[in-house]
Design a protein around this motif. Structure first.
Motif, PDB file in Angstrom:
ATOM      1  N   GLY A   1       0.854  -1.133   0.046  1.00 55.07           N
ATOM      2  CA  GLY A   1       0.005  -0.160  -0.031  1.00 55.07           C
ATOM      3  C   GLY A   1       0.990   1.140   0.082  1.00 55.07           C
ATOM      4  N   ALA A   2       1.897   1.170   0.719  1.00 54.90           N
ATOM      5  CA  ALA A   2       2.923   2.313   0.874  1.00 54.90           C
ATOM      6  C   ALA A   2       3.461   2.634  -0.497  1.00 54.90           C
ATOM      7  CB  ALA A   2       3.758   2.098   1.780  1.00 54.90           C
ATOM      8  N   LEU A   3       3.943   1.472  -1.136  1.00 59.10           N
ATOM      9  CA  LEU A   3       4.544   1.514  -2.644  1.00 59.10           C
ATOM     10  C   LEU A   3       3.500   2.080  -3.436  1.00 59.10           C
ATOM     11  CD1 LEU A   3       6.794   1.185  -4.305  1.00 59.10           C
ATOM     12  CD2 LEU A   3       6.341  -1.404  -4.519  1.00 59.10           C
ATOM     13  N   ALA A   4       2.434   1.618  -3.402  1.00 59.40           N
ATOM     14  CA  ALA A   4       1.327   2.289  -4.358  1.00 59.40           C
ATOM     15  C   ALA A   4       0.930   3.650  -4.264  1.00 59.40           C
ATOM     16  CB  ALA A   4      -0.062   1.227  -4.153  1.00 59.40           C
ATOM     17  N   ASN A   5       0.912   4.021  -2.988  1.00 58.95           N
ATOM     18  CA  ASN A   5       0.916   5.730  -2.919  1.00 58.95           C
ATOM     19  C   ASN A   5       2.183   6.131  -3.526  1.00 58.95           C
ATOM     20  OD1 ASN A   5      -1.273   5.197  -1.270  1.00 58.95           O
ATOM     21  ND2 ASN A   5      -0.211   5.296   0.644  1.00 58.95           N
ATOM     22  N   GLN A   6       3.452   5.620  -3.421  1.00 60.30           N
ATOM     23  CA  GLN A   6       4.570   6.616  -3.991  1.00 60.30           C
ATOM     24  C   GLN A   6       4.336   6.226  -5.574  1.00 60.30           C
ATOM     25  OE1 GLN A   6       8.218   5.513  -1.788  1.00 60.30           O
ATOM     26  NE2 GLN A   6       6.872   4.446  -0.637  1.00 60.30           N
ATOM     27  N   ILE A   7       3.900   5.594  -6.204  1.00 53.75           N
ATOM     28  CA  ILE A   7       4.162   5.218  -7.650  1.00 53.75           C
ATOM     29  C   ILE A   7       3.134   6.360  -8.289  1.00 53.75           C
ATOM     30  CG2 ILE A   7       3.370   3.749  -9.520  1.00 53.75           C
ATOM     31  CD1 ILE A   7       4.610   1.341  -7.640  1.00 53.75           C
ATOM     32  N   LYS A   8       3.673   6.953  -9.333  1.00 55.52           N
ATOM     33  CA  LYS A   8       3.014   7.879 -10.079  1.00 55.52           C
ATOM     34  C   LYS A   8       1.910   7.070 -10.976  1.00 55.52           C
ATOM     35  CE  LYS A   8       6.840   9.089 -11.466  1.00 55.52           C
ATOM     36  NZ  LYS A   8       8.064   9.942 -12.049  1.00 55.52           N
ATOM     37  N   SER A   9       0.661   7.207 -11.011  1.00 56.97           N
ATOM     38  CA  SER A   9      -0.404   6.922 -11.779  1.00 56.97           C
ATOM     39  C   SER A   9      -1.615   7.708 -11.763  1.00 56.97           C
ATOM     40  CB  SER A   9      -0.700   5.657 -11.289  1.00 56.97           C
ATOM     41  OG  SER A   9      -1.713   4.890 -12.177  1.00 56.97           O
ATOM     42  N   LYS A  10      -2.201   7.879 -12.922  1.00 60.85           N
ATOM     43  CA  LYS A  10      -3.477   8.768 -13.067  1.00 60.85           C
ATOM     44  C   LYS A  10      -4.452   8.171 -12.306  1.00 60.85           C
ATOM     45  CE  LYS A  10      -1.897  10.421 -17.562  1.00 60.85           C
ATOM     46  NZ  LYS A  10      -2.059  10.440 -19.034  1.00 60.85           N
TER      47      LYS A  10
END
Length: 360
Positions: free
Chosen positions: A119-128
């Motif tokens: 979840g933390a990684l998903a927050n950091q990844i750039k995605s529209k």
């Protein structure tokens, strides 16, 4: 060398080696008729477990249908299980490759693991657009309403026990899709060359379980009884599993005369299991491999909601006759009415289901 037009937004382009149209036809970008402009860059975050990675591969069929000109990326701990011809880039879960992913701006992110670190990684990844699971202040939360059902069944036992949706259906729902019988996609594997009598029906007994869920284990004695019963009735029987089951499987083989060929890599395991007609298995990687190979399956279950497991009409689930099913216990405790409870499913009962497959 003069500058020329380079279509770096083409589906076939990777910037490192010649693309397929160039290799096959010798064309350059300025005179290529195969140019396919990328419309989406999509990242799937699904680390594990190994069986769950296989169980998420039907998503690739749906994504490619909905977004045929997409570049699909997948980050996982099991890169060998991702069908490489259906994914643009497969990333292993390492610090280096995580940094590479963070440098890409995606159109769609599917975060499918309910884990704080993911979840933390998903927050950091750039995605529209982000779908699936995030984390906030150290707890797992859904990115949107599409993930709410799977989230709630994980935090409320009564909702989990009432749930009738299988896992693949839930994963599709999380991603905003409707499941329509999309099948697994398997990685490349070779057919095994082990010697089996294919004039007989071949039954694979997969004894492997994850140590995280000890109550799923079926006893050695019952595997031996089942093996002997099947061999007596003219079935070809092989015992399969991973390295942790090696000693157990040797004993089963020695005492029942079932075939045992040792341990294999996961891709080799797929080739071995592919020789079988019926697979008897607890919930494990072997179960998901059998589903992907479209085998007939007898699934032994106790700790999970049996509705979670979908076999595309090719399997049956057997459970002990207990009121405490779906306990989700990692190990037995003093409240358990029968230890080991999986042994309440007798070998004769399993044999009956295998016989039914033979007449269908």
């Amino acid at each position: 060398m003069s500058l020329e037009k380079i279509n770096d937004d083409c589906l076939y382009f990777n910037g490192y080696v010649p693309c397929i149209p160039h290799k096959e036809k010798g064309v350059h970008c300025d005179n290529c008729l195969d140019y396919r402009k990328i419309d989406k860059k999509i990242l799937i975050l699904k680390l594990g477990a190994a069986g769950e990675v296989l169980r998420c591969t039907p998503l690739l069929r749906k994504i490619k249908k909905e977004y045929p000109n997409s570049r699909i990326f997948w980050l996982t701990q099991y890169p060998e299980l991702i069908p490489k011809n259906d994914v643009f880039k497969i990333y292993n879960f390492t610090e280096r490759e995580i940094e590479l992913i963070k440098d890409v701006e995606f159109d769609l992110l599917y975060s499918l693991d309910k884990h704080e670190e993911m979840g933390a990684l998903a927050n950091q990844i750039k995605s529209k657009v982000k779908k699936g699971f995030s984390q906030k202040d150290g707890v797992i939360i859904p990115f949107d309403e599409d993930a709410a059902h799977k989230w709630k069944t994980g935090i409320f036992n009564d909702l989990m026990k009432q749930n009738k949706k299988h896992y693949v259906e839930e994963i599709f729902e999380i991603c905003g899709f409707k499941f329509n019988e999309e099948r697994y996609l398997l990685p490349d594997y070779k057919k095994s060359e082990v010697k089996l009598d294919k004039t007989k029906k071949v039954v694979a007994l997969n004894t492997g379980i994850s140590e995280a869920w000890k109550p799923r284990e079926y006893s050695i004695d019952n595997w031996i009884k089942l093996s002997k019963l099947l061999i007596e009735k003219n079935y070809e029987v092989m015992v399969v599993g991973g390295p942790k089951e090696d000693e157990k499987n040797k004993k089963i083989s020695n005492e029942s005369k079932a075939k045992y060929f040792g341990t294999f890599s996961r891709q080799e395991f797929l080739g071995l299991l592919g020789l079988s007609d019926v697979v008897v298995t607890p919930v494990s990687f072997g179960f998901h491999a059998a589903v992907g190979l479209e085998k007939k399956i007898v699934l032994l279950n106790n700790v999970f909601n049996k509705s979670e497991f979908y076999m595309y009409g090719k399997g049956v689930t057997l459970e002990p006759d207990l009121s405490c099913l779906m306990c989700y216990k990692p190990n037995f405790d003093d409240k358990c009415p029968a230890v080991p409870c999986m042994d309440l499913v007798k070998p004769e009962r399993i044999f009956e289901e295998i016989e039914k497959f033979s007449v269908r």
